[in-house]
Write a protein that holds these residues in place. Structure first.
Motif, PDB file in Angstrom:
ATOM      1  N   LYS A   7       0.847  -1.327  -0.170  1.00  0.00           N
ATOM      2  CA  LYS A   7       0.288  -0.470  -0.209  1.00  0.00           C
ATOM      3  C   LYS A   7       0.966   1.372  -0.296  1.00  0.00           C
ATOM      4  N   LEU A   8       2.208   1.014   0.539  1.00  0.00           N
ATOM      5  CA  LEU A   8       2.529   2.336   0.700  1.00  0.00           C
ATOM      6  C   LEU A   8       4.474   1.938  -0.304  1.00  0.00           C
TER       7      LEU A   8
ATOM      8  N   ILE B 192      -6.742   9.536   8.793  1.00  0.00           N
ATOM      9  CA  ILE B 192      -5.575   9.759   8.648  1.00  0.00           C
ATOM     10  C   ILE B 192      -5.007  10.031   7.251  1.00  0.00           C
ATOM     11  N   PHE B 193      -4.278  10.723   7.057  1.00  0.00           N
ATOM     12  CA  PHE B 193      -3.555  10.863   5.656  1.00  0.00           C
ATOM     13  C   PHE B 193      -2.001  11.054   6.047  1.00  0.00           C
ATOM     14  N   VAL B 194      -1.801  10.717   4.588  1.00  0.00           N
ATOM     15  CA  VAL B 194      -0.073   9.701   4.842  1.00  0.00           C
ATOM     16  C   VAL B 194      -0.123  10.460   3.724  1.00  0.00           C
TER      17      VAL B 194
ATOM     18  N   ASN C 259       4.667   6.791  -4.147  1.00  0.00           N
ATOM     19  CA  ASN C 259       3.672   6.516  -5.379  1.00  0.00           C
ATOM     20  C   ASN C 259       3.196   7.863  -5.775  1.00  0.00           C
ATOM     21  N   HIS C 260       3.931   9.373  -4.744  1.00  0.00           N
ATOM     22  CA  HIS C 260       3.673   9.867  -5.800  1.00  0.00           C
ATOM     23  C   HIS C 260       1.649  10.560  -5.169  1.00  0.00           C
ATOM     24  N   ARG C 261       1.428  10.280  -4.029  1.00  0.00           N
ATOM     25  CA  ARG C 261       0.215  10.383  -3.646  1.00  0.00           C
ATOM     26  C   ARG C 261      -0.479  10.716  -2.537  1.00  0.00           C
ATOM     27  N   ILE C 262      -1.092  10.713  -2.251  1.00  0.00           N
ATOM     28  CA  ILE C 262      -1.352  10.777  -0.772  1.00  0.00           C
ATOM     29  C   ILE C 262      -3.012   9.362  -0.408  1.00  0.00           C
ATOM     30  N   GLN C 263      -2.925   8.952   1.080  1.00  0.00           N
ATOM     31  CA  GLN C 263      -3.214   7.663   0.840  1.00  0.00           C
ATOM     32  C   GLN C 263      -4.175   7.915   2.642  1.00  0.00           C
ATOM     33  N   VAL C 264      -5.517   8.692   2.636  1.00  0.00           N
ATOM     34  CA  VAL C 264      -6.009   8.376   3.391  1.00  0.00           C
ATOM     35  C   VAL C 264      -6.946   6.842   4.140  1.00  0.00           C
ATOM     36  N   PHE C 265      -6.645   6.496   5.888  1.00  0.00           N
ATOM     37  CA  PHE C 265      -6.867   5.273   6.233  1.00  0.00           C
ATOM     38  C   PHE C 265      -7.767   5.789   7.872  1.00  0.00           C
ATOM     39  N   ASP C 266      -8.485   4.902   8.095  1.00  0.00           N
ATOM     40  CA  ASP C 266      -9.946   5.011   9.409  1.00  0.00           C
ATOM     41  C   ASP C 266      -8.772   5.461  10.306  1.00  0.00           C
TER      42      ASP C 266
ATOM     43  N   LEU D 162      -9.553   3.896   2.687  1.00  0.00           N
ATOM     44  CA  LEU D 162     -10.501   4.677   2.656  1.00  0.00           C
ATOM     45  C   LEU D 162     -10.651   5.343   1.049  1.00  0.00           C
ATOM     46  N   ARG D 163      -9.473   5.828   0.981  1.00  0.00           N
ATOM     47  CA  ARG D 163      -8.900   6.465  -0.386  1.00  0.00           C
ATOM     48  C   ARG D 163      -7.560   7.375  -0.915  1.00  0.00           C
ATOM     49  N   ALA D 164      -7.351   7.442  -1.652  1.00  0.00           N
ATOM     50  CA  ALA D 164      -6.232   7.700  -2.207  1.00  0.00           C
ATOM     51  C   ALA D 164      -6.146   8.982  -3.234  1.00  0.00           C
TER      52      ALA D 164
END
Length: 312
Positions: free
Chosen positions: A43-44, A57-59, A64-71, A77-79
């Protein structure tokens, strides 16, 4: 004469005792224990920064040049974002901050701070490449004050800048392009945070120390090894590259101690409290806290987020 000889004999012992007490402090509170982890290489890729908006939670997933969002349970949750230099696109996102339902992303590759909604919608950007006032060269970290002032760790420019909400230059700390070990100078600063009183905390990464500047911008204090003069080490209160910093509501300061594979916690005055994570972490880069006091650590070397709770 006898009294003078006694003083001369005792003085070295007193100085050594003072140095040991000052430079090798003992823990003053309970440690933190690992309770969960999430992410992983599937994932990361080289995660750097972390921030929270509500219970999300935003990481910054830099590789991967992106933001990933978790609960809060670590469920994805989304990217959003992909490599590029346009609005909503990212190039090696670094440390991030959240304020008023907006995410501020320091983009190492695009020399800017990009402002995004929690869904990834582009809301604007601050900065641009260069070494002039308001320009950036590989920004590493960002934090935003309640009045909208944006503070940026301007990595290759060896400075920290304060900009208004529109990106207009307000002031800077450090001399552009000049590294230094003295108070108010930097050696590749990577992250910034604000204390409750408005003081600015800087992770002066390659000087292996933390510097604090008062609400009026004046130098206040620094710590990290003897006299905080870029003497790196693994003792309590010392650093081997201080990469990320977070401030708790009570003003306590958590520092990601990158090459020592740990998080260190201090009072707002720089008094060492405790270190943790040495057996679980591999080159941590950032740290964040939720409303319950849980500590979320970006475990760069393991491509994951590690969660810690205070030991009972």
């Amino acid at each position: 004469m006898k009294n003078k000889r006694v003083i001369l004999v005792a003085l070295p012992t007193i100085l050594v005792a003072w140095a040991v007490w000052s430079w090798f402090p003992s823990p003053k509170e309970a440690s933190y224990l690992p309770v969960a982890s999430f992410g992983g290489t599937e994932k990361l890729s080289g995660p750097i920064g972390i921030a929270m908006i509500g219970d999300e939670i935003f990481v910054s997933d830099a590789g991967n040049h992106r933001i990933q969002v978790f609960d809060g349970d670590g469920q994805s949750l989304r990217a959003f974002g992909h490599e590029g230099d346009g609005p909503g696109e990212l190039d090696r996102p670094m440390h991030i901050d959240a304020r008023d339902e907006k995410l501020y992303v320091a983009e190492y590759g695009n020399d800017r701070i990009q402002v995004l909604s929690p869904l990834g919608e582009p809301l604007g950007s601050i900065g641009g490449p260069g070494d002039g006032p308001g320009e950036l060269d590989a920004p590493g970290g960002v934090t935003v004050a309640a009045d909208g002032t944006v503070y940026v760790a301007d990595f290759y420019n060896q400075r920290v800048q304060a900009l208004d909400a529109h990106g207009r230059f307000l002031r800077q700390w450090g001399t552009t392009g000049k590294k230094g070990i003295w108070a108010g100078t930097f050696n590749y600063p990577t992250d910034v945070a604000l204390l409750p009183d408005g003081s600015l905390v800087v992770a002066d990464a390659y000087d292996d120390r933390i510097q604090v500047f008062g609400p009026d911008g004046s130098f206040s204090r620094k710590w990290g090894g003897p006299f905080a003069l870029n003497l790196r080490g693994g003792a309590n209160g010392w650093f081997r590259t201080a990469t990320g910093v977070a401030v708790a509501p009570d003003g306590d300061i958590f520092v990601a101690d990158f090459e020592n594979n740990r998080i260190q916690k201090f009072t707002s005055e720089g008094e060492f409290l405790v270190a943790f994570g040495q057996d679980e972490l591999d080159r941590p880069t950032d740290v964040a806290l939720d409303e319950t006091g849980r500590v979320y650590v970006v475990d760069f070397g393991h491509d994951r987020i590690q969660v810690f709770e205070r030991e009972p």
